[in-house]
Design a protein around this motif. Structure first.
Motif, short mmCIF file in Angstrom:
data_model
loop_
_atom_site.label_atom_id
_atom_site.label_comp_id
_atom_site.label_asym_id
_atom_site.label_seq_id
_atom_site.Cartn_x
_atom_site.Cartn_y
_atom_site.Cartn_z
N ILE A 109 -6.39 60.44 22.85
CA ILE A 109 -5.43 59.38 23.38
C ILE A 109 -5.81 59.32 25.17
CG2 ILE A 109 -3.78 59.73 21.89
CD1 ILE A 109 -2.24 61.83 23.57
N LYS A 110 -6.98 59.97 25.45
CA LYS A 110 -7.40 60.14 26.82
C LYS A 110 -7.38 58.82 27.72
CE LYS A 110 -12.02 60.90 26.82
NZ LYS A 110 -13.06 62.03 26.43
N ASP A 111 -7.77 57.73 26.83
CA ASP A 111 -8.21 56.53 27.31
C ASP A 111 -7.04 55.51 27.26
OD1 ASP A 111 -10.62 57.28 28.63
OD2 ASP A 111 -11.58 56.99 26.52
N THR A 112 -5.77 55.85 26.80
CA THR A 112 -4.53 55.32 26.43
C THR A 112 -3.62 55.36 27.47
OG1 THR A 112 -3.42 56.63 25.02
CG2 THR A 112 -4.92 55.76 23.90
N ASP A 113 -2.51 54.67 27.50
CA ASP A 113 -1.51 54.83 28.50
C ASP A 113 -0.11 55.54 28.02
OD1 ASP A 113 -0.21 52.94 26.76
OD2 ASP A 113 0.19 51.54 28.56
N ILE A 114 -0.49 56.41 26.92
CA ILE A 114 0.54 57.30 26.36
C ILE A 114 1.14 58.02 27.38
CG2 ILE A 114 -0.68 58.95 25.14
CD1 ILE A 114 1.95 57.20 23.37
N ASN A 115 2.13 58.57 27.22
CA ASN A 115 3.05 59.40 27.84
C ASN A 115 3.55 60.53 26.82
OD1 ASN A 115 5.44 60.90 29.14
ND2 ASN A 115 4.42 60.27 30.84
N TYR A 150 -5.26 63.46 8.25
CA TYR A 150 -4.91 61.95 8.07
C TYR A 150 -4.19 61.60 9.32
CZ TYR A 150 -1.34 58.36 7.11
OH TYR A 150 -0.69 57.21 7.11
N PHE A 151 -3.39 62.28 10.08
CA PHE A 151 -2.94 61.99 11.39
C PHE A 151 -4.10 61.61 12.24
CE2 PHE A 151 -1.57 62.82 15.78
CZ PHE A 151 -0.36 62.34 15.74
N LEU A 152 -5.06 62.30 12.35
CA LEU A 152 -6.15 62.16 13.43
C LEU A 152 -7.08 60.98 12.82
CD1 LEU A 152 -7.57 65.80 13.65
CD2 LEU A 152 -6.28 64.52 15.41
N GLU A 153 -6.96 60.78 11.68
CA GLU A 153 -7.74 59.70 11.18
C GLU A 153 -7.18 58.27 11.63
OE1 GLU A 153 -8.55 60.08 7.11
OE2 GLU A 153 -9.96 61.78 7.27
N GLU A 154 -5.76 58.28 11.35
CA GLU A 154 -5.07 56.89 11.54
C GLU A 154 -4.93 57.03 13.31
OE1 GLU A 154 -3.97 54.85 9.38
OE2 GLU A 154 -5.25 55.99 8.16
N LEU A 155 -4.76 57.99 13.99
CA LEU A 155 -4.69 57.74 15.26
C LEU A 155 -6.20 57.17 15.97
CD1 LEU A 155 -3.41 58.25 18.12
CD2 LEU A 155 -4.30 60.61 18.04
N ASN A 156 -7.24 57.85 15.46
CA ASN A 156 -8.59 57.34 15.70
C ASN A 156 -8.44 55.85 15.40
OD1 ASN A 156 -11.19 57.86 17.01
ND2 ASN A 156 -12.08 57.47 14.66
N ALA A 158 -6.38 53.75 15.29
CA ALA A 158 -5.29 52.93 16.23
C ALA A 158 -5.84 53.01 17.73
CB ALA A 158 -3.87 53.59 16.21
N VAL A 159 -6.35 54.03 18.05
CA VAL A 159 -7.16 53.94 19.25
C VAL A 159 -8.21 52.73 19.18
CG1 VAL A 159 -8.38 55.14 20.89
CG2 VAL A 159 -6.43 56.01 19.91
N GLU A 160 -9.19 52.80 18.28
CA GLU A 160 -10.17 51.99 18.31
C GLU A 160 -9.99 50.64 18.39
OE1 GLU A 160 -12.80 53.24 15.00
OE2 GLU A 160 -13.54 55.03 16.20
#
Length: 183
Positions: A109-115, A150-156, A158-160
């Motif tokens: 998430i480092k390149d997203t604007d998430i807080n 699963y969480f990491l794959e889905e997050l990846n 979403a980020v991509e």
């Protein structure tokens, strides 16, 4: 005013003397984006909201995830005061042992604007519940390895796909709430 600084890189807690003014916190982090957390009783933990994008080191104060350096001051109602927690007590609450799961998520998430701390609402059984991304990470960190993957794959994914990561975290929060209801 007595305060504490925690350097996430050197893993050092220092007692410091600061003069609290309107720009003190922003000057401390050299950033206009800061987070205020009230995890410690009668204290405020300030952190740099850009610490994730700066790839700074994470750590915990109690169970509260902090990324980057922290500034801790006392709090009395609306007013900043001297920090009253003894340094030894604060140091006993600090842990630099961060699981690989947290580190992988923060890297994704480092390149997203998430807080991590921005509150969002999810609805479960017609009840609005206020949560944040930090809570979602906490819950999934406790899950079994398959669920974490699963969480990491889905997050990846979403980020991509450049999806709104806050909405993604809301959806993951709903999954977590539903999973806890089924136990």
């Amino acid at each position: 005013m007595k305060a504490y600084s925690i350097d996430s890189t050197t893993q050092e807690v220092k007692e410091i003397d600061i003069e609290m003014q309107a720009n003190t916190v922003y000057s401390f982090f050299n950033s206009i984006l800061t987070d205020e957390l009230s995890t410690l009783d009668k204290h405020t933990i300030h952190s740099d909201a850009d610490a994730i994008s700066k790839n700074m080191e994470p750590f915990f104060i109690g169970e509260q995830l902090i990324v980057g350096n922290a500034l801790i001051v006392g709090k009395d109602g609306l007013f900043d005061t001297d920090a009253t927690i003894p340094k030894d007590d604060l140091e006993s609450l600090v842990s630099y042992e961060v699981t690989p799961f947290y580190k992988k998520v923060l890297n994704l998430i480092k390149d997203t604007d998430i807080n991590l701390y921005r509150i969002f609402e999810v609805t479960k059984e017609q009840e609005d519940i206020k949560l944040n991304t930090e809570w979602v990470l906490y819950v999934f960190n406790m899950a079994d390895d398959r669920t974490k993957e699963y969480f990491l794959e889905e997050l990846n994914k979403a980020v991509e796909a450049k999806k709104d990561i806050t909405i993604h975290m809301q959806n993951m929060a709903i999954l977590a709430l539903n999973a806890t209801a089924n136990q």
